[in-house]
Design an enzyme around this catalytic site. Structure first.
Site, PDB file in Angstrom:
ATOM      1  N   HIS A  44      -2.005   2.373  -6.372  1.00  0.00           N
ATOM      2  CA  HIS A  44      -2.867   1.376  -5.844  1.00  0.00           C
ATOM      3  C   HIS A  44      -3.195   0.142  -6.829  1.00  0.00           C
ATOM      4  CE1 HIS A  44      -4.912  -0.526  -2.359  1.00  0.00           C
ATOM      5  NE2 HIS A  44      -6.068  -0.514  -3.331  1.00  0.00           N
ATOM      6  N   TYR A  81      -9.042 -10.958  -6.497  1.00  0.00           N
ATOM      7  CA  TYR A  81      -8.232 -11.067  -7.520  1.00  0.00           C
ATOM      8  C   TYR A  81      -8.273 -12.664  -8.353  1.00  0.00           C
ATOM      9  CZ  TYR A  81      -6.160  -7.264  -5.063  1.00  0.00           C
ATOM     10  OH  TYR A  81      -5.957  -5.917  -4.581  1.00  0.00           O
ATOM     11  N   ARG A  89      -0.395  -2.312  -6.761  1.00  0.00           N
ATOM     12  CA  ARG A  89      -0.776  -3.129  -5.756  1.00  0.00           C
ATOM     13  C   ARG A  89      -1.785  -4.365  -6.535  1.00  0.00           C
ATOM     14  NH1 ARG A  89      -1.267  -4.356  -0.358  1.00  0.00           N
ATOM     15  NH2 ARG A  89      -3.422  -4.787   0.337  1.00  0.00           N
ATOM     16  N   ARG A 138       0.973  -1.022   0.126  1.00  0.00           N
ATOM     17  CA  ARG A 138      -0.011  -0.115   0.141  1.00  0.00           C
ATOM     18  C   ARG A 138       1.071   1.150  -0.051  1.00  0.00           C
ATOM     19  NH1 ARG A 138      -2.052  -3.334   4.244  1.00  0.00           N
ATOM     20  NH2 ARG A 138      -4.280  -4.171   3.759  1.00  0.00           N
ATOM     21  N   LYS A 149      -1.942  -2.051   8.182  1.00  0.00           N
ATOM     22  CA  LYS A 149      -3.253  -1.373   8.649  1.00  0.00           C
ATOM     23  C   LYS A 149      -3.418  -1.977  10.243  1.00  0.00           C
ATOM     24  CE  LYS A 149      -6.019  -0.353   4.683  1.00  0.00           C
ATOM     25  NZ  LYS A 149      -7.568  -0.457   4.131  1.00  0.00           N
ATOM     26  N   HIS A 195      -4.090  -8.633   4.172  1.00  0.00           N
ATOM     27  CA  HIS A 195      -5.300  -8.615   4.422  1.00  0.00           C
ATOM     28  C   HIS A 195      -5.688  -9.550   5.566  1.00  0.00           C
ATOM     29  CE1 HIS A 195      -6.184  -8.004  -0.467  1.00  0.00           C
ATOM     30  NE2 HIS A 195      -6.000  -6.919   0.234  1.00  0.00           N
TER      31      HIS A 195
END
Length: 332
Positions: free
Chosen positions: A264, A299, A267, A171, A193, A290
């Site tokens: 992004h 994906y 990514r 990210r 995150k 994730h």
């Protein structure tokens, strides 16, 4: 400057502190939660006659929001709020869905963590339906064109940044926060995150790009000795805006549409290329950082060539119906 610790009523403040200190969410995320809840309870007070109708919504105080008001809510109240956001504020489904998520999180906290509610009144709340779009990504040839386009001033830094995006699926927030000490023994420490740390193995391309950039970086007199990536103008940590700008610049130089792609999207490109080359979805989940597998699984739907190949690989793909001998009448 927004400060929920002094502005929010206690029942909201406790929820926000929980997310910042226990869940490890960023201050920016927590501030967004506060703004969402503040607007919701302003609307709720006005719709329930607890604030004058002629007072603008942003002029309504929520200092008196307490457990009694929080309990006095129904799904109808929230649907009315969603209608207000759509009709009067013009928010699309994605924006409204985020606000629904904040409200659901608040009431889940009150029910399951704070134990202030026996029943969650929004448990059955459905978020606005969102149009699902597949992520855009560069194919392998376009990715190579992008890397080949890097030249001139800042080339070793920019090439390294693009290489990490395309190989590691970082990210942009993760990339700009990297420190030099995060590169160690062929691995990269990434703070994702919620302050969740993960270690990524660096392939040969990444290690070579990092070595070239670090050789140049270490020869500079830096204002920020920790930052892995700096701007050569002020020698401070590179900003998100600067990274966005350099990505767009090199996309254009490569003959790619810079309005359709971004950092992004790089990514997305890394994720798609890994899947195309045999990385399983659970490993990809770890690489991308994730929390939930269903976030990664989007994906698995982007590569129609792989889907087509999978269909042809089935051993029954060329089978034809075999004629069976007719049964005698006496056999029924």
């Amino acid at each position: 400057m927004l400060d929920y610790r002094t502005e929010a009523p206690p029942i909201l403040r406790d929820f926000l502190v929980y997310h910042e200190t226990i869940q490890g969410h960023s201050r920016r995320t927590v501030d967004e939660y506060y703004l969402d809840l503040r607007n919701f309870f302003r609307f709720l007070k006005q719709s329930k006659g607890l604030a004058a109708k002629d007072v603008p919504l942003n002029g309504i105080s929520i200092d008196d929001v307490d457990l009694a008001l929080v309990k006095d809510i129904s799904l109808t109240d929230i649907y009315s709020y969603m209608s207000y956001l759509s009709r009067e504020r013009g928010l699309n489904n994605t924006s409204r869905a985020r606000k629904v998520a904040t409200i659901r999180s608040f009431y889940k906290y009150l029910t399951n963590k704070a134990k202030l509610l026996d029943v969650n009144p929004v448990q059955d709340l459905d978020p606005p339906r969102q149009k699902k779009t597949l992520p855009k990504y560069l194919n392998l040839e376009e990715s190579l064109d992008l890397l080949d386009s890097v030249d001139g001033k800042n080339s070793s830094r920019d090439y390294c940044i693009l290489t990490l995006f395309l190989n590691c699926g970082l990210r942009i927030s993760e990339l700009v926060s990297l420190n030099k000490t995060d590169v160690r023994d062929g691995q990269l420490r990434v703070l994702g995150k919620g302050n969740k740390e993960r270690m990524l193995y660096l392939n040969d391309a990444c290690q070579k790009a990092l070595l070239d950039w670090l050789t140049e970086r270490d020869a500079l007199t830096l204002a920020d000795q920790n930052a892995l990536f700096v701007t050569l103008q002020n020698r401070r940590r590179i900003s998100k805006a600067a990274v966005h700008k350099l990505v767009k610049k090199h996309l254009t130089a490569a003959g790619l549409d810079s309005t359709q792609y971004s950092s992004h999207k790089l990514r997305h490109t890394a994720a798609t290329l890994m899947l195309q080359n045999g990385v399983d979805v659970r490993t990809l989940q770890e690489v991308l950082g994730h929390d939930h597998l269903n976030t990664t699984q989007i994906y698995t739907h982007v590569d129609s060539d792989n889907l087509r190949a999978a269909a042809k690989a089935n051993p029954l793909s060329g089978a034809k119906q075999r004629k069976r001998p007719k049964k005698d009448d006496k056999d029924g």
